[in-house]
Design an enzyme around this catalytic site. Structure first.
Site, short mmCIF file in Angstrom:
data_model
loop_
_atom_site.label_atom_id
_atom_site.label_comp_id
_atom_site.label_asym_id
_atom_site.label_seq_id
_atom_site.Cartn_x
_atom_site.Cartn_y
_atom_site.Cartn_z
N ASP A 44 13.88 47.79 43.08
CA ASP A 44 13.79 49.25 43.11
C ASP A 44 13.74 49.72 44.56
O ASP A 44 12.75 49.53 45.25
CB ASP A 44 12.55 49.72 42.34
CG ASP A 44 12.54 51.23 42.17
OD1 ASP A 44 13.40 51.90 42.75
OD2 ASP A 44 11.65 51.73 41.46
N ASP A 234 77.33 16.78 49.36
CA ASP A 234 76.24 17.36 50.16
C ASP A 234 76.31 16.77 51.55
O ASP A 234 76.47 15.56 51.72
CB ASP A 234 74.89 17.05 49.50
CG ASP A 234 73.76 17.84 50.13
OD1 ASP A 234 74.05 18.86 50.78
OD2 ASP A 234 72.60 17.43 49.97
#
Ligand code: ZN
Length: 260
Positions: A44, A234
């Site tokens: 609180d 490739d």
């Protein structure tokens, strides 16, 4: 000095401020009908002292009363019977509540946040899902309490490790911007982070997508019936010159036979 304390019989914190009284006053009749009192502490920021309804909740009790009574949100006064100390256990170090006022008529046990952070050298971070008590210097989480209601109750530290403590290496990997294993290991060994959750062989999907330098190959739907119908080729460059002195390579692959 202000309090934000429960309205009698409602069990919620009232918004109206109140002050300490030098003289105890007669209790209103509403306080004689109390709901079952909950031993849970509540953070609180409006309270100006720690308050607990039961002296048996405290670890140390002394007869001295710092104040004879306190005023609560509805303007009424409730008596203080004792003063004492209490401790909130945490996984790292106990958190001290000094000079708790025992007020048998209080509905919620309240922690005076300002005194709590001062006495325990810590910070408290409130968020939508609860709050975290952190060491002021190291920022380590000392206590994490989740809540879904309107208040910030101090829940007991669970026997199973809290979420922060049981953080896996893969969670840290995601939190810290996807570093490599070597970086994570050095952070753990330097004790900046702790990974005490069981290690699992986790492959990070985001890293696979973001760090790979080659694009994935898509599956081909070409159908051929004879050799040499389709030839794949490739060309690639080797970083290392071959023993014959070559740097470039050309590959030819027959689609039908897969002969290279
Ligand atoms: Zn990753």
């Amino acid at each position: 000095m202000h309090y934000r304390l429960p309205h009698p019989g409602q069990g919620i914190l009232g918004p109206a401020p109140a002050i300490y009284s030098s003289q105890p006053t007669t209790l209103p009749s509403a306080f004689s009908i109390m709901p079952p009192q909950d031993p849970t502490w509540h953070m609180d920021t409006g309270a100006s002292s720690h308050l607990n309804f039961n002296a048996s909740n405290l670890s140390t009790i002394f007869d001295k009363r710092l104040f004879p009574s306190v005023h609560v949100g509805d303007g009424k006064s409730i008596p203080v019977t004792n003063t004492g100390h209490s401790i909130i256990p945490s996984h790292h170090r106990p958190l001290h509540l000094h000079n708790v006022l025992v007020t048998p008529n209080i509905i919620k046990n309240l922690i005076f946040v300002r005194q709590f952070t001062r006495d325990n050298n810590c910070t408290i971070e409130f968020d939508a899902f609860g709050f975290s008590v952190k060491d002021y210097l190291t920022r380590h989480i000392l206590l994490r309490c989740d809540s879904s209601g309107d208040l910030y109750p101090v829940t007991k530290p669970s026997t199973s490790p809290i979420a922060f403590l049981s953080t896996s290496a893969s969670t840290w990997h995601q939190r810290l911007g996807h570093p490599g294993d070597q970086v994570l290991r050095s952070l753990v060994s330097s004790r900046f982070i702790s990974c005490n959750k069981e290690k699992t062989s986790h492959i990070c999907h985001a890293c696979q997508l973001g760090k790979h330098v080659k694009l994935p190959f898509h599956s081909s739907d070409s159908i051929v019936e004879h050799r040499f119908d389709i030839i794949h080729s490739d060309l690639w460059t080797s970083l290392i010159i071959s023993s014959s002195g070559f740097k470039y390579y050309v590959l030819f692959l027959d689609h039908f036979s897969h002969y290279l």
